[in-house]
Structures are given as C-alpha cells and as structure tokens.
Design a protein around this motif. Structure first.
Motif, PDB file in Angstrom:
ATOM      1  N   TYR A  68       0.753  -1.154  -0.038  1.00  0.00           N
ATOM      2  CA  TYR A  68       0.122  -0.017  -0.041  1.00  0.00           C
ATOM      3  C   TYR A  68       0.814   1.202  -0.107  1.00  0.00           C
ATOM      4  N   TRP A  69       0.706   2.168  -1.023  1.00  0.00           N
ATOM      5  CA  TRP A  69       1.428   3.282  -1.009  1.00  0.00           C
ATOM      6  C   TRP A  69       0.190   4.520  -1.181  1.00  0.00           C
ATOM      7  N   ASP A  70       0.410   5.383  -0.218  1.00  0.00           N
ATOM      8  CA  ASP A  70      -0.392   6.740  -0.259  1.00  0.00           C
ATOM      9  C   ASP A  70       0.401   7.881  -0.214  1.00  0.00           C
ATOM     10  N   PRO A  71       0.435   8.876  -1.064  1.00  0.00           N
ATOM     11  CA  PRO A  71       1.190  10.023  -0.968  1.00  0.00           C
ATOM     12  C   PRO A  71       0.873  11.196   0.159  1.00  0.00           C
ATOM     13  N   PHE A  72      -0.362  10.801   0.828  1.00  0.00           N
ATOM     14  CA  PHE A  72      -0.782  11.682   1.979  1.00  0.00           C
ATOM     15  C   PHE A  72      -0.637  11.091   3.173  1.00  0.00           C
ATOM     16  N   ASP A  73      -0.136   9.820   3.104  1.00  0.00           N
ATOM     17  CA  ASP A  73       0.102   9.111   4.571  1.00  0.00           C
ATOM     18  C   ASP A  73       1.640   9.577   5.050  1.00  0.00           C
ATOM     19  N   ARG A  74       1.652  10.418   6.210  1.00  0.00           N
ATOM     20  CA  ARG A  74       2.792  11.004   6.812  1.00  0.00           C
ATOM     21  C   ARG A  74       3.798   9.784   7.295  1.00  0.00           C
ATOM     22  N   ASP A 118       6.021  28.894  -0.235  1.00  0.00           N
ATOM     23  CA  ASP A 118       5.905  27.672   0.552  1.00  0.00           C
ATOM     24  C   ASP A 118       4.583  27.281   1.301  1.00  0.00           C
ATOM     25  N   ALA A 119       3.683  28.261   1.531  1.00  0.00           N
ATOM     26  CA  ALA A 119       2.335  27.921   2.262  1.00  0.00           C
ATOM     27  C   ALA A 119       1.468  27.247   1.391  1.00  0.00           C
ATOM     28  N   LYS A 120       1.611  27.405   0.115  1.00  0.00           N
ATOM     29  CA  LYS A 120       0.729  26.924  -0.846  1.00  0.00           C
ATOM     30  C   LYS A 120       0.832  25.338  -0.952  1.00  0.00           C
ATOM     31  N   LEU A 121       2.230  24.790  -0.422  1.00  0.00           N
ATOM     32  CA  LEU A 121       2.428  23.506  -0.684  1.00  0.00           C
ATOM     33  C   LEU A 121       2.197  22.781   0.786  1.00  0.00           C
ATOM     34  N   ARG A 122       1.770  23.401   1.849  1.00  0.00           N
ATOM     35  CA  ARG A 122       1.748  22.797   3.156  1.00  0.00           C
ATOM     36  C   ARG A 122       0.105  22.138   3.295  1.00  0.00           C
ATOM     37  N   THR A 123       0.268  21.154   3.735  1.00  0.00           N
ATOM     38  CA  THR A 123      -0.913  20.124   4.092  1.00  0.00           C
ATOM     39  C   THR A 123      -1.005  19.914   5.554  1.00  0.00           C
ATOM     40  N   SER A 183       8.894  18.209   6.366  1.00  0.00           N
ATOM     41  CA  SER A 183       7.968  18.938   6.239  1.00  0.00           C
ATOM     42  C   SER A 183       6.559  18.260   5.681  1.00  0.00           C
ATOM     43  N   SER A 184       5.510  18.768   5.989  1.00  0.00           N
ATOM     44  CA  SER A 184       4.190  18.030   5.843  1.00  0.00           C
ATOM     45  C   SER A 184       3.712  18.663   4.504  1.00  0.00           C
ATOM     46  N   THR A 185       4.030  17.950   3.387  1.00  0.00           N
ATOM     47  CA  THR A 185       3.512  18.225   1.912  1.00  0.00           C
ATOM     48  C   THR A 185       3.415  16.974   1.196  1.00  0.00           C
TER      49      THR A 185
END
Length: 397
Positions: free
Chosen positions: A8-14, A164-169, A381-383
C-alpha cells in the motif's frame, strides 16, 4: 518469505513518507503498475517506465498539472504555466523562458550567490547550535530567485513564505486546490508595473520586453497577465526544492561522516555529491500526469482520464538500473537521474539548483568540517509534493 498483506502506498500518509523506500521496493517487485482505490490513481515505479512516461506527453499529459490534487480538481490552468502544458503551446512558452534563463545568466550569479552564502554563514560564527533550514537553507534560494527576478530583498521573504504555504498540508490531508491558490499573482502585480517604468538588468525586465511568435503566428510581447504567471511560477518553483536539497546534503553527510571527511579533504567531489544526493533523496518523489488515452501496462488497461503517479524517487533507486542503488556513494558514476525530469518538462532551473547546492555545500564545509544533527528534534515538512526537512537542528564544533 512473502508479505502477508498487499503493498500500500499513499502520498498523503505521513507515516509512509517518513521512509517510503521499503514500500517502493515492494511496489517494484509486487505491483509495477500499482492502483490505489482509496484515492483513485495509478503509479509506476520502474526506471524504464518512468523514463518512458515522462517522454510520452501525448499519453501522460501535463495539461491538468503535475500534482495529484490538481489533476483531481480539474481546474482551469492559466496559460503560461509551463508545468501544466503540453506541446506545442508548452514549447512556445518554454523557448521564451529559456531565452532569459540562459547558462550565461545562471553562471553570472555565482559570485553573488557565494557572497550571500558567506554573509549568511559568517553571522553564525561562534554559534554551536542552529537550525540549518531556518538560518541558511531556506534563505539561499529565496535570495537567488530575488536576484534573478530583481525583487528587492525586503520583499523576498514574503515571496518565499507565500510560495511555501501553498504546498503545506495538514498531516494525512490533501492540498487545498483552486486556480487562485495555485497562482498567487497579486503579490507581483504592483512590482511588475513599477519595473515596467524602471527597467533593470533582471529577468523580469527581459520578460516585459521579450518578443516572440505565439501559437497563432502573431509576433508580440507578453501580456501583463502572462508575465504575472511566469514570474509567479519562477518564484515558487525554485524556493522549496533547492532549500530541501541543501537540507538533504547536510542530513546525509551527517549519516555518512566518512564521506563528509572525504569531501573536506577533496572538494572536487562536491559536484558529484550534488548529483548523488539528487538521486538518493530527491525533493519531489512523484510527478503526476493525466492519462490522455488508454494505455496497456503490465497486461492491464489504464483508461483515459486516469491519474498516473510517476515515482521518480523509486526509479532513482531501481535495482534494474542502479548497482546497489540503496547505497549513498558520493563517488558513484551517474550519467542520468530523473529528479529534474526528462524530455519536454526537464527542469529549466536544474543548472541553477546545482550551482546553489554546490556553493552552499562548499561554504558549509569550509566552516564546519564536522556537524551532528539533532535527530530527535529534526522534522520532515508536511507536504504531499515535497519530501525534505522543515527543521534540521545541528551542532557544530
């Protein structure tokens, strides 16, 4: 011994993002064409597939953007946004930028970049602990983009922070996407108007004056809106990626102190160290593409309209391409990696990023032949689009 559960791969999984390479290895072995049903996208992980996908723009289109959330949002992309265009319109816009983004202009910045790195690091003299990202790595690309565009130093911090702020999640969340959020052009509007009346030897002035033949065959200059788009893309593109490269250089050389000592003894190894770091820890792990037509891969049909993730970070370590690819080796012979892409969308700023990385590392090693990262307080970083250090506290002798 087989793995009990499907990969399982998920680009949003920290949790995965902290160290995704074991997952990439499994994907290459078990699911070379991977499908994520939760987020409805496909992914490719092998070197040959990534290279082929990046070159085949007619199948794997950039017209909906290079980021999964942008493709899914299906928003209208402003013309001139190179990252989000296909030929022939892409080629027209790229040629225009290439004319003002020449090797001569890039190399002419070397002394200015070095002078800034020297000033930035000299102010840390006598300090035994500092956050490399806040005190140095984030500063360098911001100043360099400012030098290129002719943005006053007083405004450069605002440019970087908004880009930078636009890329943060939020951890585990997707990027919030809208055309306005992606193209934050109002930041530059008044400055472009001022620069039109006060020309200088900078890229913005060249964009204002550049003549070109557009897709209709009309010879003209760029409109104000087109210039705003170009400048916004440039200001955002070079900041975060190059800062993360500098962070990875310092992090990796802390983990491999013997190779750091080799660099101190022989600085001629620095350019190849930049390439190996770009290969081993690319700042962007995946490039998204819109599948423009049905394509057969590994016995399956990927239907038109799908989103495809091209995992360049996996390709850069693919055992079919690299001998012992999971090993960091500053002496590795590297003829090509795909961190900057390949083909139509090869990164226009690649030479500039390499120059910044080379100068930054050279000046760091001159002052600090040894350092120790405080790993307990370092944070990624959280992106969902970038993987690099948000904070990287180090102690120096």
């Amino acid at each position: 011994m087989s793995n009990a559960s499907p990969v399982y791969w998920d680009p949003f999984d920290r949790d995965i993002a902290r160290d995704p390479y074991p997952v990439y290895r499994r994907m290459r072995a078990e699911a070379p064409l991977y499908y994520n049903d939760r987020h409805d996208f496909y992914a490719l992980t092998h070197w040959d597939d990534i290279n082929g996908g990046l070159v085949d723009w007619a199948t794997f289109s950039s017209s909906r953007g290079p980021i999964l959330e942008v493709i899914k949002a299906n928003i209208e992309i402003p013309p001139g946004t190179l990252l989000m265009e296909d030929p022939p319109i892409h080629d027209i816009h790229r040629r225009l930028l290439a004319r003002v983004f020449t090797p001569r202009r890039v190399s002419s910045l070397e002394q200015e970049i070095r002078d800034f790195c020297v000033r930035c690091l000299d102010r840390l003299a006598g300090v035994d602990q500092f956050d490399l990202m806040a005190e140095f790595a984030n500063e360098v690309p911001m100043r360099v983009i400012g030098m290129l565009l002719g943005i006053p130093e007083a405004d450069q911090l605002t440019v970087r922070e908004r880009a930078d702020a636009k890329l943060r999640t939020e951890p585990g969340q997707q990027m919030k996407v809208s055309a306005g959020a992606l193209m934050d052009t109002d930041l530059f509007a008044s400055y472009i108007d001022w620069r039109a009346d006060h020309p200088a030897d900078d890229l913005m002035t060249e964009l204002i004056n550049a003549e070109f033949e557009d897709e209709t065959g009309t010879r003209r200059t760029l409109t104000r809106e087109e210039i705003l788009t170009y400048v916004t893309v440039l200001a955002g593109a070079g900041n975060e990626t190059t800062a993360r490269l500098i962070g990875w250089l310092v992090a990796l050389l802390d983990r491999y102190p013997d190779q750091r000592a080799d660099l101190v003894a022989d600085p001629s190894l620095i350019p190849n160290t930049i390439e190996e770091t770009l290969r081993f820890e690319p700042t962007g792990h995946a490039i998204a593409r819109y599948v423009a037509r049905d394509v057969e891969l590994y016995g399956q049909t990927v239907p038109a309209g799908s989103a495809m993730m091209l995992l360049v970070a996996s390709a850069n370590r693919d055992e079919r391409r690299w001998d012992d690819g999971e090993r960091f080796d500053i002496r590795r012979k590297i003829d090509q990696h795909v961190t900057f892409g390949i083909g139509t969308h090869y990164c226009l700023g690649a030479a500039l990023a390499r120059l910044e990385g080379r100068i930054a590392l050279d000046e760091i090693l001159r002052r600090f032949p040894k350092w120790a990262v405080d790993w307990d307080n370092a944070a990624l970083s959280s992106t969902s689009t970038m993987r690099g250090w948000e904070t990287l506290p180090i102690s120096v002798d």
